[in-house]
Design a protein around this motif. Structure first.
Motif, mmCIF file in Angstrom:
data_model
loop_
_atom_site.group_PDB
_atom_site.id
_atom_site.type_symbol
_atom_site.label_atom_id
_atom_site.label_comp_id
_atom_site.label_asym_id
_atom_site.label_seq_id
_atom_site.Cartn_x
_atom_site.Cartn_y
_atom_site.Cartn_z
ATOM 1 N N LEU A 299 4.194 -1.477 4.825
ATOM 2 C CA LEU A 299 2.904 -1.776 5.428
ATOM 3 C C LEU A 299 2.830 -3.276 5.628
ATOM 4 N N MET B 1 0.846 -1.191 0.000
ATOM 5 C CA MET B 1 0.000 0.000 0.000
ATOM 6 C C MET B 1 0.872 1.228 0.000
ATOM 7 N N LEU B 2 0.632 2.089 -0.966
ATOM 8 C CA LEU B 2 1.506 3.230 -1.115
ATOM 9 C C LEU B 2 1.179 4.330 -0.109
ATOM 10 N N LYS B 3 2.107 5.255 0.011
ATOM 11 C CA LYS B 3 1.852 6.455 0.818
ATOM 12 C C LYS B 3 2.195 7.642 -0.062
ATOM 13 N N GLU C 266 -2.198 7.783 3.547
ATOM 14 C CA GLU C 266 -2.264 6.435 2.996
ATOM 15 C C GLU C 266 -2.939 6.421 1.624
ATOM 16 N N GLU C 267 -2.560 5.437 0.838
ATOM 17 C CA GLU C 267 -3.130 5.274 -0.507
ATOM 18 C C GLU C 267 -4.650 5.211 -0.493
ATOM 19 N N GLU C 268 -5.209 4.666 0.576
ATOM 20 C CA GLU C 268 -6.666 4.518 0.635
ATOM 21 C C GLU C 268 -7.407 5.841 0.549
ATOM 22 N N ASP D 285 3.971 -2.572 -0.050
ATOM 23 C CA ASP D 285 4.806 -1.407 -0.305
ATOM 24 C C ASP D 285 4.792 -0.445 0.869
#
Lengths: 97, 1028
Positions: B253, A1-3, A14-16, B250
């Motif tokens: 996490l 999960m990207l930031k 956060e990517e979300e 990535d």
């Protein structure tokens, strides 16, 4: 999960909180009615699809709702940086030069 | 009886807490601290299952997550859990466990009879069999399905719940063995926020299985206890046992699942706590201290119950006080298994150690081990083990010192426990979840994670190939010091001093042997298993290579190597090595298959957390929700909104209610809650220009107080949304969108403004939930409104169709829009959402004298369909242009700016005349309502052709090409019209606009129904009713 560091909110989020918004810096043809089917199709469908560093847009949909320019490596998912559209375009053009 | 339980100092079971449990209905006893596996072994239970393909008896091979065989079903009923590894199940009082393979029973298994035909069932045999006849396939599938498979999925709702927690520590240490504990301590003492997770109930890792080490002058047990006590005393430390980090994503996490209550007797669990908790951990730095798993050697019949890894034998002995056998044979390629041999000897077993290395161990270790009573045989391997349902012996072979060849037969040895050690395989999984591959270290005979890790991730201990305790702790100290430095902390940690191992530390090099030769061609001797869970033998891997599968990924898929709940933890490296040998390549070049999450299986409940049932998705309610509930409305979800669907009176079904509601709307007055439609407030000097660009129709001349239906196209020229947009002021507009499209449209508009037209001064605000909308519909709607509104001139001359006015309704500031989705006289009353419920009830009261009828989305659909009004997403699917819809009137080609979608309308394909176009359909029999989605077919209807299927391929065998019809479109909307007393339908049909009057057939479930193409406007084509 990207930031991503949102340049407008000035925070890492956060990517979300974001939604993907396609390849960056695609200019809509100035005179679409005069474009051929091929030229118009190019604009509609053809994308760089780089394996490597890719300039793209993300919308900070859950927060400021600004579109930001992101440089992402499509293989390693490393984030090179997140900028406002204007700043990102400037850096992008410098890179192309 | 615990016949194999012995006295063992420092074992981790609690003898003062005996536990009763059952396995396959038989009663046994164990202790607190046991796993189900250790307790079964203590009771002499060896056969736990039957293998997947051949039905061979199988027992416990490992002691943890690597176990491939001993899968069980836990409990029955709503709390049942399938496919658990007995080595990972913590025993609790009254546990009932069941074997999952073997039919009709574990003891008498039909598949094992088939297994005798194993010759005919090598890997991939099903690709070459069961080909014909094809119609037998459903039967084969049913039988094969039932023969294979482990466990049963629960059928009752889960009585327990799960939740999620998010963390943002400075350092996350994954793995609570010696190096993980030490790493956490260094970072914690440096003042960093530290999380330490480990999959086991007790931290200590391998130190729990081997108590011989002395660290900093105290026993390893004491050292671990002291470290954990210190960690638990620090407020900057979160320590989570029973927590498996199963995925590394990535940006550091990590997902980890904590088994909060799985180890507690179900009846005694705290109902206020979740059963399991998912931790989502975003760490600035991750330290991987995930250790290594010992792999077995591959030899004939190595799958017999009683054959285990040396690490498992040693663990059951030292940690659980279970001596799993009394006559032990240990086969090894390295020095580590000498510890298992030594410990079992001191526990009273007769031990024979068979070292594949011609030189064996160095003299110091060799002597020390012999002194403990272990017989050592050097330069030998095992050709095959012997036994029926349990190992009883082994046939040894003499090995060439350098090549994997058997040069002579060796002795036959009797044994009831056979341990093997082929070396250590580092747990590199989490490091490789990013798609990278580990490197083969020829010195260590292992695929290792890099000692330098990668940015943000440090790797310490056995995972980088540091298999010696002192070396591992030293490397850990260095690595974590560097992590702390990156986080601006200084560290002055001293590497713990190791002393006093009972066996000398210096090890002779291990032998690179994986498949022990038996003197025969591969496949001609006893079956030598590599992957136990999928019954993959060494011969299968060689077969795959012979069949020309060169990539290790293909070898994996062809054979099944590495699939299963153990994900190849014991089998992968052996499999890669055997494949490499068959390919004639070095192991490092062949490499590993891709590592993917999850490291071990995760319950769906843990993944879902609290997002189940009512909280699966947010529910959005219109302000008048309670009024609708009070009136008995049934609801449908539109996106996340709960919309009234219909309002049945007692005794009414859907059709009766809708007929009544629809008639009321056209003959008197009815009301619908339209609050959920998207509403976007648009302001600015360039608002008109903006609307001209995003809609297909023209907005320049729309005056304040006027509304217009807008059609929104995507850049392909296809309809993407629609709605009425009203001019509230020269620079102020209110756009409405469909309910489901609201968020999508707002994002679409924002993107255009920000990325393409930043020079336009336009400001968008989502006001969907600011306004509540009551649509008052029908010939008496004006009369109802007049009772509540005195400051707006509602006369037809003053307030025309498609006008909007601001005023006061029932004492509340309101915007009233005279727009109609039904074709009747109608007003939409918009008020601040806080007054929504009040406005609805007040309008209902005012309408009482006209028998005002609330209606929902079903009736709304019928009313608009009778007028030929489209619903985006139902009559369109993203591939329908305004021309296809016969809505050329909504496309203004004269606007100066080439609006979104305009250019695409001129594309050759978009301009075709035989595109699917929107038409009305009337069935020959007015009582028949076509099925929505029914295909429209060409060709003659005719009697007797009704049974022919449409559009199927050559497999139907139902007749020749002449009977097959082509689909020329489909029914998009279809209802019974109470007003007309017959059915109406809308459809998209090729070239439909030019085919009015022609008869086509709708195909539905084998039935053909004739229908004629008509205008989609079934009622009041001149539009008189909405203009009254």
């Amino acid at each position: 999960m990207l930031k991503f560091h949102c340049p407008h909110c000035n925070e890492v989020r956060e990517e979300e909180e974001f939604s993907y918004a396609g390849e960056a810096f695609i200019a809509r043809p100035a005179a679409p009615d005069g474009a051929s089917d091929a030229e118009w199709g190019d604009y509609l469908f053809m994308r760089k699809n780089t394996k490597g560093w890719h300039w793209e847009q993300w919308l900070h949909s859950a927060a400021c709702r600004k579109v930001v320019a992101v440089k992402r490596h499509t293989f390693t998912h490393e984030i090179g940086g997140c900028w406002t559209l204007a700043e990102g375009k400037r850096i992008y053009l410098e890179e192309q030069a | 009886m615990n016949s194999h339980r012995i006295n063992r100092p420092n074992a981790r079971i609690r003898r003062d807490q005996p536990i009763d449990f059952t396995f396959d209905g038989k009663a046994y006893q164990g202790y607190a601290g046991d796993t189900l596996a250790s307790a079964l072994l203590a009771n002499g239970v060896r056969m736990i299952g039957r293998s997947f393909k051949y039905g061979r008896p199988r027992g416990i091979i490992g002691h943890g997550a690597e176990e491939p065989n001993a899968l069980i079903q836990l409990e029955r009923g709503p709390g049942t859990v399938p496919n658990l590894k007995s080595t990972q199940v913590e025993l609790y009082q009254g546990m009932n466990a069941f074997s999952t393979t073997g039919w009709p029973s574990l003891n008498v298994d039909v598949k094992s009879i088939m297994g005798r035909a194993a010759r005919f069932m090598p890997a991939g045999f099903y690709y070459k069999t069961f080909m014909a006849p094809a119609k037998m396939w459903p039967l084969y599938e049913d039988v094969i399905r039932r023969a294979a498979g482990y466990g049963r999925a629960p059928v009752d709702p889960d009585p327990e719940f799960y939740d999620h927690l998010h963390h943002h520590p400075d350092v996350l240490v994954i793995g609570g063995g010696a190096c993980g504990i030490w790493a956490a301590l260094i970072a914690a003492r440096a003042g960093l926020r530290v999380m330490l997770v480990d999959e086991q109930a007790e931290m200590g890792g391998w130190l729990l299985s081997d108590h011989n080490a002395v660290l900093d002058k105290c026993s390893s047990d004491t050292w671990v206890k002291r470290c954990l006590t210190e960690l638990d005393s620090l407020t900057n430390v979160t320590r989570l046992p029973r927590t498996t980090a199963f995925a590394m994503h990535d940006g550091n996490l990590v997902q980890a699942v904590e088994l909060l209550q799985d180890h507690i007797v179900p009846a005694a669990r705290n109902p206020l706590l979740p059963r399991q908790r998912m931790h989502k951990i975003r760490a600035r730095h991750v330290v991987l201290a995930t250790g290594a798993i010992e792999r077995p050697l591959v030899f004939g019949n190595n799958d017999l119950p009683g054959v285990m890894t040396a690490a498992a034998g040693q663990t059951y002995l030292n940690r659980y006080a279970v001596r799993a056998g009394q006559r032990v044979l240990v086969l090894t390629s390295n020095d580590w298994a000498y510890g298992a041999a030594a410990d079992l000897a001191t526990a009273g077993a007769r031990v024979i150690l068979c070292d594949t290395r011609a030189g064996g161990a160095l003299p110091a270790r060799d002597d020390a081990t012999r002194k403990l009573g272990v017989d050592i045989l050097k330069g030998h391997g095992i050709a095959y083990a012997t036994g029926g349902r349990s190992v009883s012996g082994a046939q040894l072979v003499k090995l060439d010192p350098h090549k994997d060849i058997a040069i002579d037969a060796g002795p036959r040895v009797g044994c009831d426990l056979l341990l093997s050690s082929g070396g250590l395989s580092p747990n590199v999984h989490l490091f490789c979840h990013n798609g990278s591959r580990p490197a083969w270290d020829e010195n260590r005979l292992a695929f290792v994670a890099p000692a330098q890790g990668r940015p943000g991730i440090a790797c310490v201990g056995a995972v980088v190939g540091e298999f010696d305790l002192h070396g591992a702790l030293a490397q850990t100290t260095t690595a974590v010091r560097a992590v702390c430095a990156q986080l601006d902390r200084k560290v002055t940690a001293q590497v713990p001093r190791i002393a006093g191992a009972t066996l000398p530390i210096e090890a002779a090099p291990a032998r690179a042997i994986f498949r022990v030769p038996d003197g025969k061609r591969e496949g001609h001797g006893a079956k030598a298993f590599v992957d136990f869970q999928n019954d993959v033998a060494a011969s299968d891997i060689e077969l795959a290579v012979r069949e020309n599968y060169r990539s290790i990924e293909h070898v994996k898929r062809y054979t099944g190597l590495g699939f299963g709940t153990d994900q190849g933890k014991l089998s992968n490296v052996n499999g890669f090595a055997i494949a490499a040998r068959a390919l004639g390549k070095p192991i490092g070049e062949v490499g590993t298959t891709t590592y993917r999450p999850a490291y071990t299986p995760v319950a769906f409940g843990a993944l879902a957390g609290a997002m189940v049932g009512d909280t699966f998705d947010p529910r959005r309610y219109a302000p008048a929700q309670q009024a609708h509930v009070k009136r008995g409305a049934l609801f449908e979800t539109v996106g996340q909104w709960m919309r009234p669907w219909y309002f049945p009176r007692p005794g009414e079904d859907l059709h009766a209610a809708v007929n009544r509601e629809a008639l009321a709307a056209r003959t008197s007055v009815a009301m619908m809650d339209a609050s959920t439609l998207g509403k976007i407030d648009i302001r600015g000097p360039d608002a008109r220009e903006f609307l001209n660009r995003v809609y297909s129709n023209a907005w320049s001349q729309l005056a304040p107080g006027k509304c217009r239906y807008g059609l929104m196209l995507d850049e392909n020229g296809m309809v993407m949304d629609d709605g009425v947009t009203s001019c509230l002021g020269d620079q102020h507009f209110m756009m409405t969108t469909t309910t489901g499209g609201a968020a999508r449209v707002l994002t679409w508009l924002e993107k255009w403004l920000q990325t393409e037209w930043p020079e336009l001064k336009v400001y968008l605000t989502s006001v969907t939930d600011h306004w509540s909308t009551c649509a008052v519909v029908g010939p008496n709607s004006r009369a109802v409104l007049e009772k509540l509104c005195t400051d707006i001139d509602l006369s037809p001359e003053a307030f025309k169709y498609m006008d909007c006015r601001a005023g006061t309704v029932a004492g509340v500031p309101a915007r009233v829009f005279r727009i109609s989705f039904s074709g009747e006289l109608a007003y939409e009353v918009n008020v601040d959402a806080s007054y929504g419920h009040y406005m609805w009830e007040t309008l209902m009261k005012a309408g009482e004298e006209f028998d005002i009828t609330p209606y929902g989305t079903e009736t709304m659909h019928v009313l608009r369909a009778e007028k030929g009004f489209i619903i985006v997403g139902q009559d369109t699917d993203g591939s329908v242009s305004p021309i296809d819809l016969g809505m050329g009137w909504a496309v203004s080609m004269k606007k100066p700016f080439s609006f979104l979608g305009k250019r695409s309308l001129a594309r050759a394909d978009t301009a075709r005349s035989d595109r699917k176009q929107l038409v009305g359909l009337m069935t020959e029999d007015p009582a028949v309502v076509l099925a929505e989605g029914a295909q429209i077919v060409d060709g003659n209807g005719g009697r007797g052709e009704a049974a022919h299927p449409v559009g199927r391929g050559p497999h139907t065998g139902a007749g020749g090409a002449r009977a097959a019809r082509r689909s020329v479109g489909r029914v998009t909307s279809s209802y019974h019209s109470a007003f007309l007393g017959r059915s109406v339908a809308l459809a998209l049909i090729e070239g439909g606009l030019a085919k009015e009057g022609q008869v086509f057939h709708a195909w539905d479930g084998g039935k053909l129904t004739a229908a004629k193409i008509v205008s989609p406007v079934f009622i009041d084509p001149e539009g008189k009713r909405q203009h009254v």
